[in-house]
Scaffold this active site. Structure first.
Site, PDB file in Angstrom:
ATOM      1  N   GLU A 265     -15.373 -25.260 -19.904  1.00 31.81           N
ATOM      2  CA  GLU A 265     -15.392 -25.765 -18.527  1.00 31.81           C
ATOM      3  C   GLU A 265     -13.956 -26.173 -18.243  1.00 31.81           C
ATOM      4  O   GLU A 265     -13.466 -27.144 -18.822  1.00 31.81           O
ATOM      5  CB  GLU A 265     -16.383 -26.928 -18.449  1.00 31.81           C
ATOM      6  CG  GLU A 265     -16.880 -27.165 -17.046  1.00 31.81           C
ATOM      7  CD  GLU A 265     -16.081 -28.235 -16.378  1.00 31.81           C
ATOM      8  OE1 GLU A 265     -15.129 -27.875 -15.651  1.00 31.81           O
ATOM      9  OE2 GLU A 265     -16.394 -29.410 -16.586  1.00 31.81           O
ATOM     10  N   GLU A 396      -2.977 -26.246 -10.518  1.00 27.89           N
ATOM     11  CA  GLU A 396      -3.817 -27.430 -10.588  1.00 27.89           C
ATOM     12  C   GLU A 396      -2.932 -28.655 -10.831  1.00 27.89           C
ATOM     13  O   GLU A 396      -2.192 -28.711 -11.812  1.00 27.89           O
ATOM     14  CB  GLU A 396      -4.820 -27.283 -11.737  1.00 27.89           C
ATOM     15  CG  GLU A 396      -5.756 -28.453 -11.836  1.00 27.89           C
ATOM     16  CD  GLU A 396      -6.837 -28.260 -12.886  1.00 27.89           C
ATOM     17  OE1 GLU A 396      -6.504 -27.862 -14.012  1.00 27.89           O
ATOM     18  OE2 GLU A 396      -8.013 -28.518 -12.571  1.00 27.89           O
TER      19      GLU A 396
END
Ligand code: NAP
Ligand code: MG
Length: 498
Positions: A265, A396
């Site tokens: 994840e 990010e």
């Protein structure tokens, strides 16, 4: 080094005192690692050392894995109600200890107590949801004609689990819930920045009646303990949450060792799209929840806000005002929404991105600086006039920094939304349900939130497309990630009955 007790008293700034375990949790006991090395745990809001904890290395991981393998022998064939009882008791213990757990989390991670309390509530809810699955993990009978009898079973795994620092307890629950429900066993490594709540949760696992060795919790470093887990020859699976870069390293290690199963994840650069017909005040609240919740340290943060040109100016004006009203600071103040970033390293990384945004010509609408005083606090920052090529629009940031991008048409919004290597989540804000569903159909992401954001539920699966990961957590799907199918085909001899 070496003379640190296995339990220390910790005083939390909000007046709570408690006993913190410091050892490695193996076979339901806190023990010293082989070489008795320790490392310091720093509070990001005070910059002070809270305590040290013991560090696991390769040899210690071997011992923990052996404990998980031994426990697997009976836990994997335990009655579902045995596992259900442990999970339900654990959920109750999380509720009973909610104030303390939230305080530990806030002290160690820096996030606001408000945020920590939300994490703890979700943790208890998730353990309860997992409890409900214990007796629903079944197989099939497959009819291939009268000559054979075929059935399938879901067989649990012995796994390693590596969690990040942004939601220490909640990510532990997403990992351990399915382990306990399926009859799997685990060695879980917390993040080096935030080991405290995982060790405290280990105490609650014992109190909940978990047999020894089922879950083992170690503190340590990714490159040492994490690498030992991902390359371990005796583990069936490794589950990881963290950066895409490290996710790739883990997948390579899993492939090069014993081809253990991998679930990842990872990161994201999720679009949060506001259409002209959206309810502006509600959309602005969800933009804020999307990027400033947990000080922006959220894998699915809605970090790219795409706003349709007809309401761009109005959204910017409303957002600016609302962001300037966000309470940032002492994370223990119940009014505080945004606490500190997890570490000095993370804060510096965020500040560098802010500088790059300014250099590349984006306009700071509000924020843009470190907050004054002690602690790793960054102002909630909004950039306008952001163009697709800018670093702040592509990479990010993992902090409280949002980029606003203007678009004209639905097609253009979808194109911008999908122009990323990631695919973890997306938000859509509109009062036209046809538009919402039509756009949701065309966005490449594992989770789409409509007229909401960062809105989780234990029954709803979560995970990424593309570089955002492999596999799903929560929902029904996670039980497939923690079991493998065994098919049994029996040749029948139906002759000779009397
Ligand atoms: P990270 O390195 O990916 O850390 C996540 C976990 O992986 C930690 O437990 C870490 O241990 C471990 N790890 C690190 N290197 C490893 C290796 N070679 N083998 C096995 N395990 C390893 O994340 P970070 O460096 O703390 O943060 C960097 C960036 O990652 C953030 O800025 C953010 O973009 C992203 N991130 C994403 C999430 C998410 O929820 N998807 C969470 C956290 C961070 P250590 O604690 O020793 O590093
Ligand atoms: Mg810390």
């Amino acid at each position: 080094m070496g003379d640190l007790p296995l339990e220390v008293k910790v005083d939390i700034p909000n007046g709570k005192s408690y006993t913190q375990p410091t050892g490695l949790f193996i076979n339901n006991e806190f023990v010293y690692p082989k070489d008795k090395k320790t490392f310091e745990v720093v509070s990001p809001s005070t910059e002070e050392v809270i305590t040290s904890v013991y560090e696991a290395k390769g040899e210690d991981i071997d011992i923990a894995v052996d404990a998980a393998i031994e426990a697997y022998k009976s836990w994997s064939i335990s009655a579902p109600e045995t596992r259900q009882k442990v999970l339900l008791k654990l959920a109750d213990l999380v509720d009973e200890n909610a104030d303390l757990l939230a305080s530990i989390e806030t002290f160690d991670n820096g996030k606001s107590l408000q945020n920590s309390k939300g994490d703890i509530a979700l943790t208890a809810a998730y353990f309860r949801s997992c409890a409900g699955w214990c007796d629903k993990i079944t197989g099939n009978v497959i009819n291939t004609g009268g000559s054979h009898f075929n059935y399938t079973q879901r067989v649990p795994v012995v796994c390693g689990q590596i969690i990040p620092w942004n939601f220490p307890i909640l990510m532990l629950s997403w990992k351990l819930g399915p382990v306990l429900a399926t009859g799997s066993t685990s060695v879980l490594k917390s993040a080096e920045q935030t080991p405290l709540s995982a060790l405290y949760m280990a105490k609650l696992l014992v109190e909940a009646g978990m047999p020894k060795g089922v879950v083992n919790v170690v503190s340590g470093f990714g490159k040492i303990a994490g690498a030992a887990i991902s390359a371990h020859m005796k583990l069936d699976k490794v589950a990881f949450t963290g950066s895409t870069l490290v996710g790739k390293t883990i997948m390579k290690a899993a492939a090069d060792s014993n081809l253990k199963k991998v679930t990842l994840e990872l990161g994201g650069k999720s679009p949060n799209i506001v259409f002209d017909d959206a309810k502006i005040d509600a959309a602005v609240q969800h933009i804020i929840a999307g990027i400033f919740y947990n000080s922006g340290e959220v894998c699915c943060a809605g970090s790219r806000v795409l706003i349709q040109s007809g309401i761009y100016d109005k959204v910017v004006e409303t957002l600016k005002k609302a962001v300037e009203d966000i309470k940032v600071g002492d994370p223990f103040n119940p009014e505080t929404f945004m606490g500190a970033q997890v570490s000095e390293v993370q804060m510096s990384k965020i500040l560098q991105y802010i500088e790059s945004g300014k250099e590349q010509g984006a306009k700071v609408i509000t924020g843009g600086k470190r907050s004054e005083g002690k602690g790793y606090f960054v102002q909630p920052t909004v950039f306008g006039d952001v163009k697709g090529h800018m670093k702040i629009a592509k990479e990010e940031i993992f902090g409280p920094v949002v980029t606003l991008i203007k678009f004209d048409t639905v097609d253009e919004a979808i194109e911008i939304a999908n122009s990323t290597e990631y695919g973890l989540a997306a938000g859509i804000h509109s009062t036209d349900i046809n538009k919402c569903i039509g756009v949701a159909n065309r966005i490449n992401a594992g989770t789409i939130w409509v007229n909401t954001y960062n809105d989780f539920h234990p029954m709803v699966p979560f995970g990424g497309f593309h570089s955002s990961g492999i596999g799903r957590e929560m929902g029904e799907e996670v039980y497939h990630e923690y079991t493998q199918t065994k098919a049994v085909r029996i040749k029948l001899d139906t002759t000779g009955f009397k």
